[in-house]
Design an enzyme around this catalytic site. Structure first.
Site, mmCIF file in Angstrom:
data_model
loop_
_atom_site.group_PDB
_atom_site.id
_atom_site.type_symbol
_atom_site.label_atom_id
_atom_site.label_comp_id
_atom_site.label_asym_id
_atom_site.label_seq_id
_atom_site.Cartn_x
_atom_site.Cartn_y
_atom_site.Cartn_z
ATOM 1 N N SER A 133 0.839 -1.192 0.000
ATOM 2 C CA SER A 133 0.000 0.000 0.000
ATOM 3 C C SER A 133 0.885 1.257 0.000
ATOM 4 C CB SER A 133 -0.961 -0.048 1.194
ATOM 5 O OG SER A 133 -2.008 0.872 1.063
ATOM 6 N N ASP A 286 -7.915 -5.829 -6.132
ATOM 7 C CA ASP A 286 -7.802 -4.562 -5.404
ATOM 8 C C ASP A 286 -8.717 -3.527 -6.060
ATOM 9 O OD1 ASP A 286 -6.879 -2.142 -4.177
ATOM 10 O OD2 ASP A 286 -4.914 -3.043 -3.873
ATOM 11 N N HIS A 315 -7.633 -5.420 -1.597
ATOM 12 C CA HIS A 315 -6.404 -4.720 -1.221
ATOM 13 C C HIS A 315 -5.712 -5.422 -0.060
ATOM 14 C CE1 HIS A 315 -3.598 -1.426 -0.893
ATOM 15 N NE2 HIS A 315 -3.911 -1.254 0.384
#
Length: 341
Positions: A133, A286, A315
């Site tokens: 991320s 995601d 995600h």
């Protein structure tokens, strides 16, 4: 991990001039160190943190027989500015607390991390910068700013900029928090718990994929219903500081590895300027750091290997240790990257 000593450290940088021109007073970078620098100063690994996480969140990636072995490497896990660990709205100099905290960029974070490495680790060669991320965004920022120092980059469920739909997603969760009347433009006398709870519930719908909910994969996390999962997200976010959340969210929303004087917002040039061996590993499901956006970027990075993480966990597939099968795939891909000369 029990046999390895993890030491929390603080790099005190004093007053730091940010990319905006504002000065962040009494700046501290909190980081975790595991392992020691070797005499050749060429065994450093940097694992930047992700949104809402601290250095402890990256620990599942560390340890033998995996590729990030403290017996071989000196591993640093620096905390994002604004996260509540390093200098943040909640702990800044009194004159910069809360809504007075200045805007911080990816560039600001990476430049502070490099300053720490230059001063505390003699400018050591970095064998790998890897992250999930926002950690992956920082890894790519490292790669284009310091191509001679960084040998490998791994970007997991991340992109080199915040693409438009990602930006809109963040506007939604931000609005949910700020609608709370207790928010008071960040000058709240007591935490805006209703807004924080709403932030968490909205976020949960984006963090996982449609298939995750359809297949009831939340049961693998110990939740017996969707409501139980949502309640966890609500409770978790009500324990966080609202100004901290929005500070790092701003860093994310405006993330762009080319938005600096080195690359002058030439995004393609910044991508092509990454000379390190790269693993670009988006999550196949995601919803905001999409595989399509990551693929577009990977095609412009000279030494990139595009390896989607095939998972129904959205995600969160890339979250270290969150799902054993996904973490195993991440570690296997990192091992292959580390094996490359």
């Amino acid at each position: 991990m029990s046999q390895y000593q993890a030491v929390e450290k603080v790099f005190r940088a004093g007053d730091v001039i940010l990319q905006s021109g504002k000065v962040l007073r009494d700046t501290c970078l909190k980081y975790l160190q595991i392992g020691e620098l070797n005499p050749s100063r060429n065994n450093l690994i940097v694992l930047p943190t992700y949104y809402g996480g601290t250095h402890s969140g990256n620990l599942p990636l560390i340890g033998a027989p995996g590729p990030i072995d403290p017996e071989r490497y000196c591993i640093l896990i620096p905390n994002l500015l604004g996260s509540g660990q390093s200098t943040s709205p909640s702990n800044a100099h009194e004159s910069q607390r809360g809504p007075e905290f200045p805007s911080v960029t990816l560039y600001d974070n990476v430049m502070l991390q490099r300053r720490m490495i230059e001063q505390c680790f003699e400018g050591a060669t970095i064998q790998l910068v890897a992250g999930w991320s926002m950690g992956g965004m920082q890894a790519l920022q490292w790669g284009c700013l310091f191509p001679q120092q960084v040998k490998r980059v791994a970007s997991i469920c991340a992109t080199a900029r915040c693409w438009p739909h990602n930006y809109v997603f963040l506007e939604g969760v931000k609005a949910a928090l700020m609608c709370d009347s207790a928010w008071q433009q960040g000058r709240y006398l007591s935490p805006p718990t209703t807004g924080l709870g709403a932030f968490g519930r909205v976020y949960a719908g984006w963090a996982y994929s449609q298939a995750f909910f359809r297949r009831e994969l939340y049961r693998e996390l110990g939740f017996d219903s969707i409501d139980a999962l949502l309640q966890y997200w609500e409770d978790d976010h009500q324990e966080q500081d609202a100004n901290n959340l929005l500070s790092v969210l701003h860093t994310w929303q405006h993330g762009d590895i080319s938005a600096n004087a080195v690359w002058n917002s030439n995004f393609s040039a910044a991508l092509s300027g990454i000379k390190a061996k790269c693993l670009i590993m988006p999550g196949s499901t995601d919803l905001y750091f999409t595989a399509e956006d990551a693929s577009t970027e990977a095609k412009q990075i000279p030494n990139a290997r595009f390896t989607p993480l095939e998972s129904d966990w959205g995600h969160c597939a890339g979250a270290p240790g969150r799902n054993a099968a996904d973490t195993e795939m991440i570690l296997a891909s990192l091992a292959a990257l580390m094996a490359e000369e």
